[in-house]
Motif scaffolding. Structure first.
Motif, PDB file in Angstrom:
ATOM      1  N   GLY A   4      17.736   2.708  -4.861  1.00 38.31           N
ATOM      2  CA  GLY A   4      17.184   2.158  -5.556  1.00 38.31           C
ATOM      3  C   GLY A   4      15.815   1.693  -6.012  1.00 38.31           C
ATOM      4  O   GLY A   4      15.606   1.324  -7.212  1.00 38.31           O
ATOM      5  N   ALA A   5      14.533   2.378  -4.771  1.00 42.98           N
ATOM      6  CA  ALA A   5      12.935   2.077  -5.430  1.00 42.98           C
ATOM      7  C   ALA A   5      12.805   2.953  -6.750  1.00 42.98           C
ATOM      8  O   ALA A   5      12.338   3.004  -7.982  1.00 42.98           O
ATOM      9  N   MET A   6      13.990   4.212  -6.734  1.00 37.97           N
ATOM     10  CA  MET A   6      13.611   5.131  -7.736  1.00 37.97           C
ATOM     11  C   MET A   6      14.231   4.755  -9.148  1.00 37.97           C
ATOM     12  O   MET A   6      13.925   4.885  -9.850  1.00 37.97           O
ATOM     13  N   ASN A   7      15.141   3.918  -8.879  1.00 38.75           N
ATOM     14  CA  ASN A   7      15.925   3.142 -10.323  1.00 38.75           C
ATOM     15  C   ASN A   7      14.800   2.349 -11.071  1.00 38.75           C
ATOM     16  O   ASN A   7      14.699   2.455 -12.138  1.00 38.75           O
ATOM     17  N   PHE A   8      14.556   1.683 -10.045  1.00 39.81           N
ATOM     18  CA  PHE A   8      13.050   0.224 -10.133  1.00 39.81           C
ATOM     19  C   PHE A   8      12.584   0.915 -11.259  1.00 39.81           C
ATOM     20  O   PHE A   8      11.794   0.677 -12.085  1.00 39.81           O
ATOM     21  N   LEU A   9      11.793   2.212 -10.016  1.00 43.32           N
ATOM     22  CA  LEU A   9      10.293   2.225 -10.973  1.00 43.32           C
ATOM     23  C   LEU A   9      10.432   3.416 -12.178  1.00 43.32           C
ATOM     24  O   LEU A   9       9.901   2.991 -13.120  1.00 43.32           O
ATOM     25  N   SER A  10      12.294   3.873 -12.803  1.00 51.00           N
ATOM     26  CA  SER A  10      12.439   4.648 -13.493  1.00 51.00           C
ATOM     27  C   SER A  10      12.562   3.233 -15.004  1.00 51.00           C
ATOM     28  O   SER A  10      12.499   3.797 -16.043  1.00 51.00           O
ATOM     29  N   GLU A  11      13.542   2.144 -14.629  1.00 55.49           N
ATOM     30  CA  GLU A  11      13.680   1.350 -15.356  1.00 55.49           C
ATOM     31  C   GLU A  11      12.298   0.338 -15.784  1.00 55.49           C
ATOM     32  O   GLU A  11      11.696   0.014 -17.494  1.00 55.49           O
ATOM     33  N   LEU A  12      11.050   0.004 -15.062  1.00 55.09           N
ATOM     34  CA  LEU A  12       9.919  -0.116 -15.083  1.00 55.09           C
ATOM     35  C   LEU A  12       9.001   0.785 -16.186  1.00 55.09           C
ATOM     36  O   LEU A  12       8.599   0.758 -16.942  1.00 55.09           O
ATOM     37  N   VAL A  13       8.923   2.004 -15.467  1.00 52.68           N
ATOM     38  CA  VAL A  13       7.956   3.156 -16.735  1.00 52.68           C
ATOM     39  C   VAL A  13       9.363   3.341 -17.891  1.00 52.68           C
ATOM     40  O   VAL A  13       8.514   2.714 -18.961  1.00 52.68           O
ATOM     41  N   GLN A  14      10.428   3.146 -18.245  1.00 51.17           N
ATOM     42  CA  GLN A  14      11.543   3.278 -19.348  1.00 51.17           C
ATOM     43  C   GLN A  14      10.594   2.204 -19.850  1.00 51.17           C
ATOM     44  O   GLN A  14       9.944   1.592 -21.216  1.00 51.17           O
ATOM     45  N   ASN A  15      10.537   0.960 -19.910  1.00 49.49           N
ATOM     46  CA  ASN A  15       9.814  -0.453 -20.223  1.00 49.49           C
ATOM     47  C   ASN A  15       8.491  -0.597 -20.982  1.00 49.49           C
ATOM     48  O   ASN A  15       7.996  -1.006 -21.690  1.00 49.49           O
ATOM     49  N   TYR A  16       8.050  -0.100 -19.553  1.00 52.39           N
ATOM     50  CA  TYR A  16       6.556   0.026 -20.190  1.00 52.39           C
ATOM     51  C   TYR A  16       5.558   0.894 -21.422  1.00 52.39           C
ATOM     52  O   TYR A  16       5.196   0.837 -22.524  1.00 52.39           O
ATOM     53  N   LEU A  49      11.381   4.774 -29.235  1.00 53.78           N
ATOM     54  CA  LEU A  49      11.377   5.759 -27.835  1.00 53.78           C
ATOM     55  C   LEU A  49      13.055   4.799 -27.692  1.00 53.78           C
ATOM     56  O   LEU A  49      13.217   3.455 -27.755  1.00 53.78           O
ATOM     57  N   PRO A  50      14.213   6.051 -27.375  1.00 58.28           N
ATOM     58  CA  PRO A  50      15.198   6.059 -26.717  1.00 58.28           C
ATOM     59  C   PRO A  50      15.776   4.565 -25.723  1.00 58.28           C
ATOM     60  O   PRO A  50      14.629   5.342 -24.529  1.00 58.28           O
ATOM     61  N   ARG A  51      16.068   4.257 -25.388  1.00 62.49           N
ATOM     62  CA  ARG A  51      16.433   3.478 -24.292  1.00 62.49           C
ATOM     63  C   ARG A  51      17.468   4.185 -22.996  1.00 62.49           C
ATOM     64  O   ARG A  51      18.596   4.265 -24.338  1.00 62.49           O
TER      65      ARG A  51
END
Length: 226
Positions: free
Chosen positions: A124-136, A146-148
């Motif tokens: 869950g933490a990895m999914n959250f961080l991945s989403e956060l970095v992608q949004n950033y 950049l592709p989502r």
């Protein structure tokens, strides 16, 4: 707007013990981080976090103590990005303090995500961080188009609240009675839990991999043993 999440939920079987053993010497907090090629912009990171929280409202919760058990309660508390100033994995859960159970911070070109283990696990933490970095990165570089990237196995709101232990554990399955050798006990002086240290080492991967092959182990096992 109905997010599909309940306003409160019991801790799952793997998390019920964490509030009982959490203290100054053992915070039960773990950290994932992402190292970028450029310095982090705090304002953009805050905007990315706000966007990420819309997808992960389950993380917007505080830990409460009921009559018989601990539970997570949804609270309208904004998650605020901070410049990293505290020691790594500092306390996030303090009894009777209604605060979020995770923290996003940054230092130079590093984005840190620290979370209390009762809130989520490593996946869950990895999914959250991945989403956060992608949004950033999308917000930071709008001209790059950049592709989502969507996670193909990202759990639904209901699945995120599911207690996997109750679903998959069965007392009818016999345990393994085979006697195993005792673990190796390392000699020397022990550090207290509160003595948290970070050691960063740069190693040449090619030579490291060759040395690991000499011992017939993976790089991870070699570094852990060293």
């Amino acid at each position: 707007m109905d997010t599909g999440y309940s306003k409160w939920r019991k801790l799952d079987n793997a998390a019920v013990a964490f509030p009982l053993v959490t203290g100054k010497n053992d915070t039960r907090v773990f950290r994932f981080y992402c190292q970028l090629k450029e310095e982090v912009n705090g304002e953009i990171l805050q905007a990315a976090l706000d966007q990420t929280m819309e997808k992960y409202p389950l993380f917007q919760a505080v830990l409460r103590k009921g009559l018989f058990w601990f539970y997570l309660e949804h609270r309208d508390i904004r998650a605020v990005v901070k410049l990293e100033t505290e020691p790594p994995c500092s306390r996030l859960y303090i009894p009777d303090k209604k605060s979020l159970l995770f923290q996003v911070s940054y230092y130079k070109n590093r984005i840190n995500f620290e979370v209390y283990h009762a809130l989520t696990d490593g996946t869950g933490a990895m999914n959250f961080l991945s989403e956060l970095v992608q949004n950033y990165l999308i917000l930071m570089h709008p001209a790059a188009d950049l592709p989502r990237v969507e996670h193909p196995e990202e759990p639904t709101p209901g699945a995120q609240e599911e207690d996997s232990f109750s679903q998959y554990y069965s007392s009818d399955i016999p345990g393994n009675s085979e006697k195993k050798p005792r673990a190796v006990r390392l000699p020397g002086e022990r550090l207290l839990h509160e003595d948290m240290h970070i050691t960063e080492i740069v190693l040449p991967v090619k030579e490291l991999h060759a040395k690991a092959k000499e011992y017939g182990v993976s790089i991870t096992i070699l570094i852990t043993a060293m």
